[in-house]
Design an enzyme around this catalytic site. Structure first.
Site, PDB file in Angstrom:
ATOM      1  N   LYS A 142       0.839  -1.204   0.000  1.00  0.00           N
ATOM      2  CA  LYS A 142       0.000   0.000   0.000  1.00  0.00           C
ATOM      3  C   LYS A 142       0.876   1.257   0.000  1.00  0.00           C
ATOM      4  O   LYS A 142       0.641   2.189  -0.775  1.00  0.00           O
ATOM      5  CB  LYS A 142      -0.938  -0.008   1.222  1.00  0.00           C
ATOM      6  CG  LYS A 142      -2.054  -1.027   1.105  1.00  0.00           C
ATOM      7  CD  LYS A 142      -2.789  -1.302   2.408  1.00  0.00           C
ATOM      8  CE  LYS A 142      -3.785  -2.446   2.228  1.00  0.00           C
ATOM      9  NZ  LYS A 142      -4.470  -2.864   3.464  1.00  0.00           N
ATOM     10  N   GLN A 197      -4.619  -1.401   9.787  1.00  0.00           N
ATOM     11  CA  GLN A 197      -4.538  -2.737   9.185  1.00  0.00           C
ATOM     12  C   GLN A 197      -5.105  -3.784  10.155  1.00  0.00           C
ATOM     13  O   GLN A 197      -4.750  -3.812  11.335  1.00  0.00           O
ATOM     14  CB  GLN A 197      -3.070  -3.058   8.826  1.00  0.00           C
ATOM     15  CG  GLN A 197      -2.881  -4.354   8.067  1.00  0.00           C
ATOM     16  CD  GLN A 197      -3.500  -4.350   6.660  1.00  0.00           C
ATOM     17  OE1 GLN A 197      -3.599  -3.326   6.012  1.00  0.00           O
ATOM     18  NE2 GLN A 197      -3.920  -5.512   6.203  1.00  0.00           N
ATOM     19  N   ASP A 210     -11.268   2.908   4.254  1.00  0.00           N
ATOM     20  CA  ASP A 210     -11.615   1.482   4.252  1.00  0.00           C
ATOM     21  C   ASP A 210     -13.129   1.286   4.191  1.00  0.00           C
ATOM     22  O   ASP A 210     -13.601   0.188   3.886  1.00  0.00           O
ATOM     23  CB  ASP A 210     -11.110   0.830   5.551  1.00  0.00           C
ATOM     24  CG  ASP A 210      -9.905  -0.062   5.349  1.00  0.00           C
ATOM     25  OD1 ASP A 210      -9.767  -0.629   4.253  1.00  0.00           O
ATOM     26  OD2 ASP A 210      -9.119  -0.198   6.310  1.00  0.00           O
TER      27      ASP A 210
HETATM   28  N1  GUN Z   1      -7.014  -6.785   6.426  1.00  0.00           N
HETATM   29  C1  GUN Z   1      -7.382  -7.536   5.353  1.00  0.00           C
HETATM   30  N2  GUN Z   1      -8.027  -6.787   4.429  1.00  0.00           N
HETATM   31  C2  GUN Z   1      -8.065  -5.529   4.927  1.00  0.00           C
HETATM   32  C3  GUN Z   1      -8.596  -4.314   4.420  1.00  0.00           C
HETATM   33  O1  GUN Z   1      -9.184  -4.226   3.327  1.00  0.00           O
HETATM   34  N3  GUN Z   1      -8.427  -3.228   5.235  1.00  0.00           N
HETATM   35  C4  GUN Z   1      -7.811  -3.298   6.444  1.00  0.00           C
HETATM   36  N4  GUN Z   1      -7.705  -2.178   7.163  1.00  0.00           N
HETATM   37  N5  GUN Z   1      -7.309  -4.417   6.936  1.00  0.00           N
HETATM   38  C5  GUN Z   1      -7.437  -5.525   6.185  1.00  0.00           C
END
Ligand code: GUN
Length: 302
Positions: A54, A98, A121
């Site tokens: 990311k 995350q 998100d």
């Molecule tokens: N862990 C797995 N997928 C995601 C996601 O799309 N966003 C976040 N914040 N954590 C994750």
């Protein structure tokens, strides 16, 4: 006949061209650069890889990125304090914590502390609620990426029976909320299945579009898929592989080799849904910045 491959990696490339032009427009209008902050708590190896991907993509696109790493022993309050600081930071348009978080951190309270205006998100209850009533601001990145993939590859869900396997807040539930809406590229009949669904193969065999998001390697077998189905594989599972230098390989929730013999089209793992999730995170960060500065840009779904 072998299924057509729906490459998220290729579709993401066209999305990035669109995003680059939006970043340029923001700079031209108000001299600003979109900013994304990512908080990682602990050292879960998969989460470390995702966060690295990311932040790398932010750098590549020219999005400002702030990466906050907290020890696995960080307290709930420490995470909350970091989120609150980012809520008040004017250079930051998007905040992502995350998941999963260590058990001492209350996931719901932390996600609810993120300002809904910076919740790229789309996990805040306000954003989830808006999505459910068909008035979304931020749509969770993985289901949004799947939606864009289906549109771009010419498999519109309109009037189709979509079966989703997996009811997570991250994928299954928001995917349902997107596809049941009375909007372009949605208008689907949606069935949401999960680990307690009875007679699952009977239901999956009625799908025109099957979305597997259950987090179990090779869970969807060819006996569960009728010929001609479009299959979307959300799973990214690590399984032991002594022939690989890292000792593991990544496999999806779908038995790709067998299912691809029956399916009309299928997404690979890796190179399918994963790259689209990252592209949609970039999209949501840019959207947040545009909204803050009163800029309206055409959406990727127009
Ligand atoms: N862990 C797995 N997928 C995601 C996601 O799309 N966003 C976040 N914040 N954590 C994750």
């Amino acid at each position: 006949m072998a299924a057509k491959l729906i490459s998220g990696k290729e579709i993401a490339k066209t999305v990035y061209e669109h995003l680059k032009s939006r970043i340029k427009i923001i700079k031209k209008i108000c001299g600003k650069t979109p900013g994304l902050a990512v908080i990682l708590v602990g050292n879960n190896p998969a989460s470390q890889v995702y966060v690295r991907m990311k932040t790398k993509m932010c750098e590549k696109l020219g999005i400002l990125s702030e990466h906050i790493e907290l020890a696995g022993s960080a307290s709930h309050q420490e995470v909350i304090d970091n989120v609150k600081k980012l809520n008040n930071n004017n250079d930051i348009d998007g905040i992502l914590v995350q998941l999963p978080l260590p058990s001492q951190c209350g996931e719901n309270i932390i996600l609810n502390t993120i300002s809904p205006d910076k919740d790229v998100d789309g996990f805040h209850p306000e954003n989830m609620g808006n999505l459910l009533i068909g008035k979304p601001k931020f749509i969770p990145c993985t289901p949004l990426g799947i939606w864009v993939m289906l549109k771009q590859s010419g498999y519109s869900p309109e009037g189709k029976h979509v079966v989703i396997v997996g009811r997570s807040n991250i994928v299954g539930k928001p995917m349902f909320s997107i596809l049941c809406q009375k909007t372009k590229y949605a208008n689907a009949t949606v069935t949401l299945c999960h680990s307690r669904t009875k007679n699952l193969p009977e239901i999956t065999k009625t799908a025109d579009i099957l979305i597997a998001a259950i987090g179990r390697p090779h869970f969807i077998t060819k006996e569960m898929v009728k010929p001609g189905t479009v299959v979307v594989d959300v799973g990214i599972n690590r399984v032991d592989d002594s022939s690989s230098p890292r000792g593991y390989k990544l496999v999806g929730d779908v038995d790709f080799d067998e299912v691809s013999k029956a399916a009309e089209a299928i997404t690979p793992v890796p190179g399918g849904v994963g790259p689209m999730t990252i592209a949609m995170l970039m999209n949501n960060t840019i959207l947040s910045c545009e909204t803050k500065h009163g800029i309206t840009a055409p959406s990727i779904l127009d």
